[in-house]
Write a protein that holds these residues in place. Structure first.
Motif: not given
Length: 177
Positions: A2-14, A55-58, A64-67, A16-21
């Motif tokens: 999966l390639t995540l490339h677009t930052k979006i403001e909202q989504a109907e469904a999430i 939120l990043l759209k693939g 995917v939600r950034i945590v 996955g989560q990506l936990v990053l420092p």
């Protein structure tokens, strides 16, 4: 992958989560692993900083939600708001990234753990406490297109500041008009 490339403001469904420092949330090109174990590629516009909850759209439409990961940080507190302001000044004078926050109306700073800075702050009278916490430093005064401070709730594109021109004339009060 999966390639995540677009930052979006909202989504109907999430999906996955990506936990990053914070250090990895500043990178525009990287390979990472979702909490589900799936590997992803992250491609964002250079200069983009991913914030907790972004939120990043693939390429396949999944979102995917950034945590923000828990990191080794110092919580810096002072006896008065003026003290905290002094500590922020000294940290800024050393070009240190800092998070400015409040807990129950009482302001504090959060920085990455650094023994030299801890010693300096304690000499200034600060209470410095080790903690593992999400690190969300201030974004800085010069924001590039599409970025906004994490506390901007206007829903708009955010505050856009331009750099000072290189050959700006400085006007003084006693200069003739």
């Amino acid at each position: 992958m999966l390639t995540l490339h677009t930052k979006i403001e909202q989504a109907e469904a999430i999906s996955g989560q990506l936990v990053l420092p914070y250090e990895l949330r500043e990178k525009s090109r990287q390979r990472a692993t979702l909490t589900s174990g799936e590997e992803v590629a992250v491609f964002t516009v250079r200069g983009t900083v991913l914030r907790d909850g972004d939120l990043l759209k693939g390429d396949d439409g999944r979102v995917v939600r950034i945590v923000a990961a828990l990191e080794a940080t110092y919580r810096v507190e002072g006896a008065t708001p003026r003290d905290v302001l002094r500590y922020a000044f000294h940290l800024g004078n050393r070009h240190t990234q800092a998070q400015v926050d409040a807990d129950g109306g009482r302001g504090f700073l959060r920085i990455r753990q650094d023994g030299v800075l801890k010693e300096m702050l304690e000499r200034l009278g600060a209470t410095v406490t080790e903690e593992r916490a999400p690190f969300e430093p201030e974004s800085g005064a010069y924001l590039s297109a599409g970025h906004r401070p994490h506390d901007d709730t206007s829903g708009g594109p955010g505050l856009q500041l331009a750099p000072i021109p290189l050959r700006q004339k400085i006007h003084r009060a006693n200069d003739p008009s």
